[in-house]
Scaffold this motif. Structure first.
Motif, short mmCIF file in Angstrom:
data_model
loop_
_atom_site.label_atom_id
_atom_site.label_comp_id
_atom_site.label_asym_id
_atom_site.label_seq_id
_atom_site.Cartn_x
_atom_site.Cartn_y
_atom_site.Cartn_z
N GLU A 92 0.82 -1.21 0.00
CA GLU A 92 0.00 0.00 0.00
C GLU A 92 0.86 1.27 0.00
N GLU A 93 2.05 1.18 0.55
CA GLU A 93 2.93 2.35 0.61
C GLU A 93 3.87 2.46 -0.59
N HIS A 94 4.03 1.36 -1.35
CA HIS A 94 5.04 1.35 -2.42
C HIS A 94 4.53 0.80 -3.76
N TYR A 95 3.20 0.66 -3.91
CA TYR A 95 2.67 0.03 -5.12
C TYR A 95 3.06 0.78 -6.39
N MET A 96 3.32 2.09 -6.27
CA MET A 96 3.67 2.88 -7.46
C MET A 96 5.11 2.65 -7.89
N GLU A 97 5.86 1.90 -7.08
CA GLU A 97 7.25 1.58 -7.41
C GLU A 97 7.34 0.16 -7.97
N SER A 98 8.52 -0.23 -8.38
CA SER A 98 8.76 -1.60 -8.82
C SER A 98 9.00 -2.45 -7.59
N ILE A 99 8.09 -3.35 -7.29
CA ILE A 99 8.18 -4.18 -6.08
C ILE A 99 8.69 -5.57 -6.45
N CYS A 100 9.76 -5.98 -5.80
CA CYS A 100 10.32 -7.32 -6.00
C CYS A 100 9.88 -8.19 -4.84
N LEU A 101 9.03 -9.17 -5.09
CA LEU A 101 8.51 -10.02 -4.03
C LEU A 101 9.60 -10.85 -3.38
N GLU A 102 10.63 -11.21 -4.16
CA GLU A 102 11.74 -11.97 -3.57
C GLU A 102 12.44 -11.15 -2.49
N ASP A 103 12.66 -9.86 -2.77
CA ASP A 103 13.31 -9.00 -1.78
C ASP A 103 12.41 -8.79 -0.57
N LEU A 104 11.12 -8.62 -0.81
CA LEU A 104 10.18 -8.43 0.29
C LEU A 104 10.13 -9.67 1.16
N ALA A 105 10.11 -10.85 0.53
CA ALA A 105 10.11 -12.11 1.28
C ALA A 105 11.39 -12.25 2.10
N ASP A 106 12.53 -11.86 1.53
CA ASP A 106 13.80 -11.93 2.25
C ASP A 106 13.77 -11.03 3.48
N ASP A 107 13.21 -9.84 3.32
CA ASP A 107 13.13 -8.91 4.45
C ASP A 107 12.27 -9.47 5.58
N LEU A 108 11.29 -10.28 5.21
CA LEU A 108 10.39 -10.88 6.20
C LEU A 108 10.87 -12.26 6.64
N HIS A 109 12.03 -12.69 6.09
CA HIS A 109 12.67 -13.96 6.46
C HIS A 109 11.80 -15.17 6.14
N VAL A 110 11.13 -15.11 4.99
CA VAL A 110 10.34 -16.24 4.50
C VAL A 110 10.62 -16.40 3.01
N SER A 111 10.16 -17.52 2.45
CA SER A 111 10.31 -17.72 1.01
C SER A 111 9.21 -16.98 0.26
N ARG A 112 9.44 -16.72 -1.01
CA ARG A 112 8.41 -16.07 -1.82
C ARG A 112 7.16 -16.95 -1.88
#
Length: 279
Positions: A185-205
């Motif tokens: 919701e805060e970054h949808y206008m950007e290019s979002i990489c789910l792999e990076d987001l999953a890494d930040d949350l310490h889980v797999s994509r």
């Protein structure tokens, strides 16, 4: 013995002047300390376990406590002590607590555990309780000012330990999904990489996609598109921006992709949507 505190205070590094209403040591070997469910709308309590065990119910959740645990009963939280065994606690009731942007008489951000394990900070926290108690017992203006200096220290240490506990608290699937949604919701206008987001949350994509879909009935990728299309609808109706500019602003790098996606979700083209609802 429970002492009522004098309200003479000095201004600590908080948004308001905190006050000690009562403070004292309770010993279950001398008196039954069980109490029924209640809450305080205008104050909060801190209760430090200095020995023995006790079980509390706080807003429906059960907490077993032992030596070194600090319970934080913030304003409005219903709490009761339902069992105790050779329990000795140092307790104080406080008012006028305005910490950061939290509600009045709240010390911890949402999500923090009301039971804080003091660990290596136990001696420090016990000493602060004792210094507050001893200075209030002397009952002079100067001593009450000193007591409130130590109170400020106690509040800051408790807040820090609560934050550390929140940061070290294992994330549930629901919490992971909620954090992912907030990020989108805060970054949808950007290019979002789910792999990076999953890494930040310490889980797999795969796991992130699974628990997000289970929680919200659509995948993270679908939610990104929903956010972009929703914002595009607003801009189409509330601004005179060209469709190409709107596509770029909401995160679509390709105008044709934006047209096709918008029509798939809304049923008409972006221009058709604008004409339909602005006439």
């Amino acid at each position: 013995m429970i002492l009522a505190a004098n309200s003479q205070t000095f201004q600590p590094d908080l948004k308001r002047i905190p006050q000690v209403l009562t403070i004292g040591i309770e010993d279950s070997t001398k008196i039954n300390m069980l109490y029924s469910a209640h809450s305080h709308s205008d104050s909060m309590e801190l209760s430090l376990n200095m020995g023995g065990q006790a079980t509390y119910i706080v807003d429906g959740d059960i907490y077993d406590t032992e030596y070194g645990d600090l319970m934080v009963f913030e304003a409005g939280k219903t709490h009761e002590r339902i069992s105790e065994d050779n329990l000795q606690v140092f307790s104080c009731r406080l008012s006028g607590i305005q910490f950061n942007d939290y509600p009045e008489n709240h010390l911890l951000p949402g999500g923090c555990n009301v039971k804080i394990s003091c660990g290596g900070h136990f001696d420090e926290i016990q000493m602060l309780f004792s210094l507050i108690y001893d200075n209030i017992l002397r009952d002079s203006r100067d001593n009450n000012e000193v007591a409130n200096y130590y109170l400020r220290s106690l509040l800051c240490v408790t807040h820090r330990l609560g934050i550390e506990g929140l940061q070290n608290k294992p994330l549930t699937g629901q919490m992971i999904a909620a954090r992912c949604r907030k990020y989108i919701e805060e970054h949808y206008m950007e290019s979002i990489c789910l792999e990076d987001l999953a890494d930040d949350l310490h889980v797999s994509r795969y796991y992130l996609t699974h628990i997000f879909t289970e929680q919200y009935q659509f995948s993270p990728k679908q939610y990104i598109i929903r956010c972009r299309i929703g914002r595009a609808q607003t801009l189409l109706l509330e601004t005179a921006l060209p469709v190409t500019d709107i596509a770029l602003e909401v995160g679509f790098g390709n105008i044709n992709h934006f047209h096709n996606t918008f029509k798939k979700f809304i049923g008409v083209s972006p221009n058709g949507y604008r004409k339909k609802w602005q006439t």
